[in-house]
Scaffold this motif. Structure first.
Motif, PDB file in Angstrom:
ATOM      1  N   UNK A  63      -5.887   5.846  -3.656  1.00 16.76           N
ATOM      2  CA  UNK A  63      -4.604   5.222  -3.361  1.00 16.76           C
ATOM      3  C   UNK A  63      -3.586   5.698  -4.379  1.00 16.76           C
ATOM      4  N   UNK A  66       1.232   3.689  -9.334  1.00 20.17           N
ATOM      5  CA  UNK A  66       2.560   3.906  -9.903  1.00 20.17           C
ATOM      6  C   UNK A  66       2.628   5.174 -10.749  1.00 20.17           C
ATOM      7  N   UNK A  70      -5.265   6.943  -7.765  1.00 20.78           N
ATOM      8  CA  UNK A  70      -6.358   6.090  -8.228  1.00 20.78           C
ATOM      9  C   UNK A  70      -7.504   6.142  -7.236  1.00 20.78           C
ATOM     10  N   UNK A  72     -10.438   4.489  -5.614  1.00 18.18           N
ATOM     11  CA  UNK A  72     -10.879   3.102  -5.471  1.00 18.18           C
ATOM     12  C   UNK A  72     -12.396   3.022  -5.446  1.00 18.18           C
ATOM     13  N   UNK A  84      -9.933  -1.826   7.153  1.00 15.30           N
ATOM     14  CA  UNK A  84      -8.832  -2.761   6.935  1.00 15.30           C
ATOM     15  C   UNK A  84      -7.495  -2.263   7.465  1.00 15.30           C
ATOM     16  N   UNK A  88      -5.091  -4.572   9.494  1.00 12.73           N
ATOM     17  CA  UNK A  88      -4.109  -5.144   8.589  1.00 12.73           C
ATOM     18  C   UNK A  88      -2.745  -4.491   8.693  1.00 12.73           C
ATOM     19  N   UNK A 130     -15.999  -6.524   6.372  1.00 13.99           N
ATOM     20  CA  UNK A 130     -14.717  -6.659   5.688  1.00 13.99           C
ATOM     21  C   UNK A 130     -14.840  -7.611   4.505  1.00 13.99           C
ATOM     22  N   UNK A 134     -14.237  -6.809   0.473  1.00 19.86           N
ATOM     23  CA  UNK A 134     -13.222  -7.485  -0.328  1.00 19.86           C
ATOM     24  C   UNK A 134     -13.839  -8.054  -1.608  1.00 19.86           C
ATOM     25  N   UNK A 138     -13.003  -7.087  -5.670  1.00 19.96           N
ATOM     26  CA  UNK A 138     -12.697  -7.995  -6.776  1.00 19.96           C
ATOM     27  C   UNK A 138     -13.598  -7.696  -7.964  1.00 19.96           C
ATOM     28  N   UNK A 141     -12.949  -4.340  -9.696  1.00 24.10           N
ATOM     29  CA  UNK A 141     -11.727  -4.336 -10.491  1.00 24.10           C
ATOM     30  C   UNK A 141     -11.941  -5.065 -11.813  1.00 24.10           C
TER      31      UNK A 141
ATOM     32  N   UNK B  72      -7.952 -13.066 -10.483  1.00 22.57           N
ATOM     33  CA  UNK B  72      -7.750 -12.039  -9.470  1.00 22.57           C
ATOM     34  C   UNK B  72      -6.363 -12.159  -8.871  1.00 22.57           C
ATOM     35  N   UNK B  73      -6.017 -13.373  -8.454  1.00 26.46           N
ATOM     36  CA  UNK B  73      -4.670 -13.584  -7.933  1.00 26.46           C
ATOM     37  C   UNK B  73      -4.338 -15.062  -7.879  1.00 26.46           C
ATOM     38  N   UNK B 130      -8.226 -10.951   6.576  1.00 25.80           N
ATOM     39  CA  UNK B 130      -9.193 -10.324   5.677  1.00 25.80           C
ATOM     40  C   UNK B 130      -8.771  -8.906   5.335  1.00 25.80           C
ATOM     41  N   UNK B 131      -8.343  -8.174   6.358  1.00 24.27           N
ATOM     42  CA  UNK B 131      -7.937  -6.789   6.137  1.00 24.27           C
ATOM     43  C   UNK B 131      -6.779  -6.710   5.161  1.00 24.27           C
ATOM     44  N   UNK B 132      -5.796  -7.563   5.391  1.00 22.95           N
ATOM     45  CA  UNK B 132      -4.633  -7.542   4.517  1.00 22.95           C
ATOM     46  C   UNK B 132      -5.018  -7.817   3.078  1.00 22.95           C
ATOM     47  N   UNK B 133      -5.880  -8.785   2.881  1.00 19.76           N
ATOM     48  CA  UNK B 133      -6.166  -9.130   1.494  1.00 19.76           C
ATOM     49  C   UNK B 133      -7.019  -8.063   0.824  1.00 19.76           C
ATOM     50  N   UNK B 134      -7.791  -7.334   1.610  1.00 17.35           N
ATOM     51  CA  UNK B 134      -8.521  -6.228   0.999  1.00 17.35           C
ATOM     52  C   UNK B 134      -7.565  -5.122   0.553  1.00 17.35           C
ATOM     53  N   UNK B 135      -6.641  -4.774   1.420  1.00 17.00           N
ATOM     54  CA  UNK B 135      -5.666  -3.749   1.064  1.00 17.00           C
ATOM     55  C   UNK B 135      -4.861  -4.172  -0.157  1.00 17.00           C
ATOM     56  N   UNK B 137      -5.852  -6.119  -2.470  1.00  9.00           N
ATOM     57  CA  UNK B 137      -6.713  -6.052  -3.647  1.00  9.00           C
ATOM     58  C   UNK B 137      -6.725  -4.642  -4.223  1.00  9.00           C
ATOM     59  N   UNK B 138      -6.804  -3.637  -3.364  1.00 12.10           N
ATOM     60  CA  UNK B 138      -6.792  -2.253  -3.830  1.00 12.10           C
ATOM     61  C   UNK B 138      -5.507  -1.966  -4.581  1.00 12.10           C
ATOM     62  N   UNK B 139      -4.403  -2.317  -3.943  1.00 16.55           N
ATOM     63  CA  UNK B 139      -3.103  -2.030  -4.530  1.00 16.55           C
ATOM     64  C   UNK B 139      -2.925  -2.736  -5.869  1.00 16.55           C
ATOM     65  N   UNK B 140      -3.294  -3.991  -5.880  1.00 13.13           N
ATOM     66  CA  UNK B 140      -3.149  -4.782  -7.092  1.00 13.13           C
ATOM     67  C   UNK B 140      -3.919  -4.154  -8.234  1.00 13.13           C
ATOM     68  N   UNK B 141      -5.134  -3.752  -7.927  1.00  9.64           N
ATOM     69  CA  UNK B 141      -5.987  -3.187  -8.978  1.00  9.64           C
ATOM     70  C   UNK B 141      -5.402  -1.890  -9.524  1.00  9.64           C
ATOM     71  N   UNK B 142      -4.910  -1.039  -8.626  1.00 11.20           N
ATOM     72  CA  UNK B 142      -4.323   0.228  -9.066  1.00 11.20           C
ATOM     73  C   UNK B 142      -3.116  -0.037  -9.959  1.00 11.20           C
ATOM     74  N   UNK B 143      -2.312  -1.010  -9.560  1.00  7.14           N
ATOM     75  CA  UNK B 143      -1.143  -1.344 -10.359  1.00  7.14           C
ATOM     76  C   UNK B 143      -1.534  -1.839 -11.750  1.00  7.14           C
TER      77      UNK B 143
END
Lengths: 225, 225
Positions: A63, A66, A70, A72, A84, A88, A130, A134, A138, A141, B72-73, B130-135, B137-143
């Motif tokens: 992915x 910034x 990265x 994953x 996803x 999603x 899925x 997820x 977590x 990470x 995590x969030x 579920x799909x949204x929260x997985x995506x 999670x990826x983004x959050x972790x990379x950030x």
DNA sequence: TTTATTTTGTGAGATATGTCACATCTTTCT
DNA sequence: AGAAAGATGTGACATATCTCACAAAATAAA
């Protein structure tokens, strides 16, 4: 005429009973493509119209962060790719790149959704897939961010050895700078840490051929380092 | 006798039409409980028998990492809690703790699964969640892993302001050491960075009351810092 | 109210890792 | 084969952040 999906890992993997008509639906709406090492299977930012299944090979999911790309996770066949994204968001939120030669099956998203609606066992299975990934995200990470270099590198080596190749001896499918992008470290740091592992007799390396010689120690480092 | 689930956010939120019998099923298999700030709603490692919906309030999702507790969030009502645990694993893989007074609805897992099987729109909705929260999670972790302290702290403040409280003025529901556990930093570093932000006129603080005075700058820091 | 306990504020020093620089060595392409 | 691009090895130095230490506030408990 034989239905190709009948024995396909995509279908078998779910342990779900499919009706003949459902298998035919699948058979009529998929394409299998071969990818070479380094080829992009899914490109972040591009509109997605397929459910994608990795039938053979290994791929990295990455992915755009910034500051840099990265990684994953690494996955090996048989597995879904971009599940996803399918539900999603229409736009791919990450890229997938083959790290070994791979066979990939593209299934039409409409047919797939129809299947989900018709077959409750199948949709329960997808739900579970899925959910697992997820939870895994977590955990991964938390591990990455709390461990330091040596611990993370040990994790990577163990991941290769225990999950991806299931052998103590394997050829690294990633460059050192890729490994760096995976565990959030600079390429040079990875290099130095690998040299340390070799020095300490934990692994042996010639080129990208790796042999783990002291797995116990590697696990120690994974936990405490 | 009125069916409580009829107007419940848990149901309304999915934008899915429910049959009366389905609503009755839900109504007969749920309990609403109040939690105070700091109370544990879901405890990692414990067997789970309910789908849990946060009806009112705010909660932190956290997971036991190798060295410390990792946030995590943060989520706010209305939202599901522990959805992936429901399908992915019987044992809770993370904890959820109320950070404000909260109302939580516990729905029997059997009834919920029955609903999923019966109502395809509903299961499609859950799939999407579920799909949204997985995506995410990826983004959050990379950030998190690619930015440094100031950038991450800016993100946290923006998250509070833009998503959680939807106001430029709010009371921090977390201690500084919690924020540290969120963005992978020591408590002292968070403190110093906050002091810097105040010094630079980006925020004002008295106790845990925060007022963002220069959101533009905060976004700059979020991007480049 | 008084006593604990948890939070916050701040300094000084230690350190893991990043960054830059340059020299191989390998692989890929023409 | 030769050239170009990418991957690896290794040194020296900068720096963001952690760690330890201790004091003052604030909050919770008794």
């Amino acid at each position: 005429m034989k239905n190709e999906c009948n024995d396909c890992v995509c279908v078998l993997r779910s342990f779900v009973q499919m009706k003949d008509c459902q298998l035919e639906l699948l058979d009529g709406s998929h394409t299998v493509v071969q990818f070479k090492r380094g080829d992009t299977i899914i490109r972040q930012g591009v509109f997605s119209t397929n459910v994608i299944f990795l039938r053979k090979g290994m791929a990295k999911i990455h992915i755009t962060g910034p500051a840099r790309e990265q990684i994953v996770k690494l996955v090996k066949a048989p597995t879904y790719l971009g599940l996803p994204t399918t539900f999603g968001d229409k736009i791919n939120q990450y890229s997938v790149t083959a790290v070994t030669e791979s066979d990939v099956c593209f299934v039409d998203i409409g047919a797939f959704k129809k299947l989900l609606a018709e077959n409750n066992d199948f949709s329960a299975y997808i739900l579970m897939e899925l959910s697992k990934s997820e939870l895994e995200a977590y955990r991964r990470c938390a591990n990455r961010t709390q461990k330091q270099l040596r611990g993370n590198l040990a994790d990577v080596l163990l991941e290769f050895s225990e999950h991806l190749f299931e052998s103590d001896q394997f050829t690294l499918p990633l460059s050192q700078s890729d490994i760096g992008n995976w565990v959030d470290a600079g390429r040079e740091s990875i290099n130095r840490a690998l040299a340390e592992f070799i020095q300490d007799g934990i692994i042996q390396m010639q080129g990208r051929e790796v042999k783990i010689t002291d797995k116990k120690m590697l696990k120690m480092i994974s936990q405490n380092g």
